[in-house]
Structure formats: C-alpha cells, structure tokens
Motif scaffolding. Structure first.
Motif, PDB file in Angstrom:
ATOM      1  N   TRP A 118       0.845  -1.198   0.000  1.00  0.00           N
ATOM      2  CA  TRP A 118       0.000   0.000   0.000  1.00  0.00           C
ATOM      3  C   TRP A 118       0.877   1.242   0.000  1.00  0.00           C
ATOM      4  CZ3 TRP A 118       2.587   0.822   4.226  1.00  0.00           C
ATOM      5  CH2 TRP A 118       2.583  -0.055   5.306  1.00  0.00           C
ATOM      6  N   SER A 119       0.240   2.420   0.014  1.00  0.00           N
ATOM      7  CA  SER A 119       0.980   3.686  -0.070  1.00  0.00           C
ATOM      8  C   SER A 119       1.560   4.105   1.270  1.00  0.00           C
ATOM      9  CB  SER A 119       0.070   4.807  -0.575  1.00  0.00           C
ATOM     10  OG  SER A 119      -0.979   5.070   0.351  1.00  0.00           O
ATOM     11  N   GLU A 156      -2.936  -2.156  -2.718  1.00  0.00           N
ATOM     12  CA  GLU A 156      -4.151  -2.135  -1.893  1.00  0.00           C
ATOM     13  C   GLU A 156      -4.492  -0.723  -1.425  1.00  0.00           C
ATOM     14  OE1 GLU A 156      -5.985  -4.022   2.249  1.00  0.00           O
ATOM     15  OE2 GLU A 156      -3.845  -4.240   1.793  1.00  0.00           O
ATOM     16  N   GLU A 158      -6.075   1.667   1.075  1.00  0.00           N
ATOM     17  CA  GLU A 158      -6.265   1.411   2.513  1.00  0.00           C
ATOM     18  C   GLU A 158      -6.837   2.644   3.202  1.00  0.00           C
ATOM     19  OE1 GLU A 158      -5.611  -0.818   6.192  1.00  0.00           O
ATOM     20  OE2 GLU A 158      -5.177  -1.488   4.141  1.00  0.00           O
ATOM     21  N   ASP A 164      -6.435   5.841  -0.569  1.00  0.00           N
ATOM     22  CA  ASP A 164      -7.439   5.168   0.260  1.00  0.00           C
ATOM     23  C   ASP A 164      -8.682   4.746  -0.505  1.00  0.00           C
ATOM     24  OD1 ASP A 164      -8.222   7.781  -0.188  1.00  0.00           O
ATOM     25  OD2 ASP A 164      -8.754   8.206   1.901  1.00  0.00           O
TER      26      ASP A 164
END
Length: 276
Positions: A118-119, A156, A158, A164
């Motif tokens: 994820w970020s 992903e 999140e 997000d």
C-alpha cells in the motif's frame, strides 16, 4: 477462486504451524505477511534465509502464496507502518523500498502469485502532488525489479492512507501504466468507506484483480470483524467474483483474532465456502 487466510491472524503461531493448520482446515492459499521473525534483517540481506524457511513449508502444504508487506513494526519498532514510500526523508523511503524489493525477491523464488503493498501515510504536510511524486517514483523502481523477477505487484487502497479510495487508485494505476501493476481489493474497505459498489469494482478491475482480502465490516468503521458480525452482503460480492470467473485467492484477513486463531480460521472457512 481459492480460499485463503492471512498469517497476520496467526501472530502467536510459528509460520510452519499456521500454514499446516490452514491446509488441514481446507484452505488452498495463504497470504504470508513478512514479519520480523521471517525477514531479518528486513531487506534483501534476509531473503536467502526467508526462502530457505518458506519454500519447504509451501512445498509441504501445497498452498498457493501471496506475499503481504503490511507488517506493522518491522521497519520501525516505535511507529506503526513507518517509514513508507511517501515518507519525508529519502532514507525512510529507501528503507521501505528495500523491504519491498526483498518481498519481490522472495516472491520470485517461491513462485508467489503477487506481492501486495500500500501507499502508507504521510509523515509531513507535503502537498498531494509531492506525495504522489514520491509514491510513483518508488513504485516505478519496484516495478523495474519486479519485471526482472517476473513478479506481479498488487496495490491495496487502505482507509487512512494516502491512496485510500478506488478513485485515487484509478489515477495511480493510470499514472503507473505497467502490466505488472494490479490490484489487491479489500472488500471491507470499500464497504466501510461507502466507496461505491463492490461488485462493480470487481467487474471494472477484472483484468488486474490479483488478490482479494475479505472480512466483515460495518459501514463507517475500519475494523476487521469476524464474518457475521458486520453488515456486509457477501452473496452479492461472491456473485461478482463468479461473474468475472475470478480464479485468484480470496484471503480472510482478521489480524485482531490471533488470540483465537485456529477457531477463527475454521469458522471463517465454513462461512466463506458457502459462497465460494
């Protein structure tokens, strides 16, 4: 599709035991979250030892594997999920990248289906354009390495992180525009954020949907719940997966249930297989 379980829900078990239990229950896939007891040090220096431990487990259990990189404190014992690809310091970003590069190496060695990541969250007040430049820069470096190793990356979105929502992921996917950059879709995240129709997202991203996370959740609350304790419509979700002939993994993700991991995994399997 193949039902699986994330090892972050077996935090108190040895990896060998967790995978054996999952295979006994009937799961066909495992999402291995690389924790400090598996990848030490958490960079490419630890790859050889990790592969030597993980490959026999996979060969023995015959579980398919997705490598997950969401360990909470593996890179910083004091700050959850830090540093990230969007951290203020170049050193921090490099630390996260080295961890992800190691994950790609492990995935390549054991034949994992993808590496999920994820970020992260920002640790400064940089403008969104700057954060996006940091993120895309890191992702492209990671993809260069993944391309050499033949490993797919599944990103992903999140809740609470820089990327997000599915709208933000759409923009990121367009910016990256790489055939090995796909999606980890956590259906609970979509539900909790009210981020559109889960089934429609499944249809839209069918060509790059390489990993699905599943748990129950309540609208407006990001808390991974046992199946049946939230208000999600799983029949519609699985109908969407069947509609696109999804053949990838569906991983139950219940990271707060390690205290009762075996029973939770059993109950999750019984619940999910009714739909799958």
């Amino acid at each position: 599709m193949r039902l699986g379980y994330n090892t972050n829900g077996f935090a108190d078990h040895r990896l060998e035991d967790a995978c054996a239990i999952l295979a006994e229950i009937g799961y066909q896939s495992v999402a291995v979250t690389l924790e400090s007891d598996q990848l030490d040090p958490p960079d490419r220096r630890g790859v050889t030892r990790t592969v030597a431990r993980l490959k026999p487990i996979i060969d023995r259990t015959r579980l398919s594997v997705t490598i997950e990189s969401g360990s909470r404190f593996i890179l910083d014992p004091r700050h959850k999920h830090q540093p990230t690809l969007i951290s203020r310091s170049e050193e921090g970003r490099r630390t996260r990248l080295e961890y992800l590069l190691a994950a790609v190496d492990i995935a390549g060695e054991i034949g994992a289906e993808s590496v999920s990541f994820w970020s992260g969250t920002a640790d400064d007040h940089a403008p969104e354009k700057e954060l996006l430049l940091r993120l895309t820069g890191g992702v492209r470096k990671l993809l260069d390495h993944a391309g050499e190793k033949g490993v797919r990356l599944s990103f992903e979105p999140e809740p609470g992180m820089f990327i997000d929502t599915m709208t933000k992921f759409t923009h990121l996917h367009h910016d990256i525009a790489h055939p090995q950059f796909g999606l980890t879709l956590d259906v609970g995240h979509i539900h909790c954020l009210g981020d559109g129709s889960i089934a429609e997202h499944i249809r839209q991203w069918r060509d790059v949907l390489w990993n699905v996370h599943m748990e129950d959740m309540c609208r407006g609350v990001h808390e991974h719940l046992m199946f049946g304790e939230g208000d999600m419509d799983f029949a519609t979700i699985f109908e969407g997966l069947r509609e696109i002939n999804y053949t990838g993994p569906v991983h139950a993700e219940l990271p707060r249930h390690s205290h009762n991991a075996v029973e939770t995994a059993r109950r999750s399997f019984e619940f999910l297989r009714r739909f799958a």
